[in-house]
Design a protein around this motif. Structure first.
Motif, mmCIF file in Angstrom:
data_model
loop_
_atom_site.group_PDB
_atom_site.id
_atom_site.type_symbol
_atom_site.label_atom_id
_atom_site.label_comp_id
_atom_site.label_asym_id
_atom_site.label_seq_id
_atom_site.Cartn_x
_atom_site.Cartn_y
_atom_site.Cartn_z
ATOM 1 N N ARG A 33 -2.378 -0.820 -3.862
ATOM 2 C CA ARG A 33 -1.940 0.554 -4.135
ATOM 3 C C ARG A 33 -3.040 1.403 -4.775
ATOM 4 O O ARG A 33 -3.025 2.633 -4.650
ATOM 5 N N LEU A 90 0.842 -1.194 0.000
ATOM 6 C CA LEU A 90 0.000 0.000 0.000
ATOM 7 C C LEU A 90 0.874 1.240 0.000
ATOM 8 O O LEU A 90 2.076 1.171 0.274
ATOM 9 N N TYR A 91 0.236 2.363 -0.247
ATOM 10 C CA TYR A 91 0.917 3.643 -0.078
ATOM 11 C C TYR A 91 0.675 4.169 1.335
ATOM 12 O O TYR A 91 -0.443 4.069 1.843
ATOM 13 N N ASP A 99 7.874 5.285 -5.873
ATOM 14 C CA ASP A 99 7.186 5.648 -7.103
ATOM 15 C C ASP A 99 7.277 7.138 -7.369
ATOM 16 O O ASP A 99 7.742 7.912 -6.531
ATOM 17 N N ASP A 101 -1.757 -6.425 -3.969
ATOM 18 C CA ASP A 101 -1.455 -5.042 -4.331
ATOM 19 C C ASP A 101 -2.687 -4.160 -4.101
ATOM 20 O O ASP A 101 -3.637 -4.178 -4.884
ATOM 21 N N GLU A 129 4.742 1.425 -0.314
ATOM 22 C CA GLU A 129 5.337 1.876 -1.566
ATOM 23 C C GLU A 129 5.848 3.304 -1.412
ATOM 24 O O GLU A 129 5.065 4.234 -1.212
#
Length: 206
Positions: free
Chosen positions: A152, A5-6, A31, A150, A28
């Motif tokens: 995200r 995750l962010y 990016d 995922d 994350e």
């Protein structure tokens, strides 16, 4: 389960559900930054309904920047505004006074980078809720990571999720239940029951 995750600004409830269900939690941080996301936006329940609070950042879409390199525009005095908004929205909630002191460093300390602020948000929230969550930070970006759940996409404001189980909110009688607000809404209203609530929820993207 590996989960990716962010880290976001006062994560919304579904974000925290995903964190709590993870066997291995990964954030994350490698990016490129993108606008119009929960990286710098938090949604709470104000007297007039859903209220969005934004941490101003110095960012240009023309020049790509890594998430970790995006600076906060502190000249806008946003911390004072956010704190006043939280006081207005939640001072009458059952557990506001119980938790707000734990979160005050987020409004009293100047942060230069949005990622640093978001990681500190996570740290103080986890401590306040007495959760054992220790995320790993990515070192490289992978578009399609293997053996990973995922999540995200949850950082995008247009990602739709199933309505969560209702709980009593300060302004429920005025505007009804508003699902998937910031974890602050759940914490200030449910207090020690927050973790149990999170564990009961299913994460369903629609």
């Amino acid at each position: 389960m590996n989960t990716l995750l962010y880290p976001t600004c006062f994560p919304n409830i579904v974000h925290f559900c995903a964190m709590l269900k993870a066997d291995v939690l990964n954030f994350e941080v490698s990016d490129n930054y993108q606008k119009q996301s929960y990286r710098n936006r938090v949604e709470i329940y104000g007297a007039n309904g859903k209220l969005a609070l934004t941490v101003p950042v110095s960012y240009s879409q023309k020049n790509r920047q890594y998430y970790k390199d995006v600076k906060i525009a502190n000249e806008e005095q946003w911390q004072q505004l956010h704190l006043k908004s939280l006081l207005s929205a939640y001072s009458m909630s059952p557990f506001f006074e119980f938790y707000i002191d734990d979160l005050m460093p987020l409004f009293e300390t100047q942060f230069d980078y949005i990622l640093d602020f978001n990681l500190k948000c996570f740290e103080l929230l986890v401590d306040a809720m007495e959760l054992d969550l220790k995320p790993n930070l990515t070192e490289t970006f992978s578009k399609s990571p293997e053996n990973t759940t995922d999540y995200r996409a949850l950082v995008k404001r247009n990602t739709k999720v199933k309505v969560l189980e209702p709980y009593t909110q300060v302004f429920t009688e005025k505007h009804g239940f508003i699902s998937n607000l910031s974890i602050l809404d759940l914490l200030f209203n449910e207090g020690p029951n927050t973790a149990l609530y999170l564990k009961r929820q299913d994460i369903v993207l629609i």
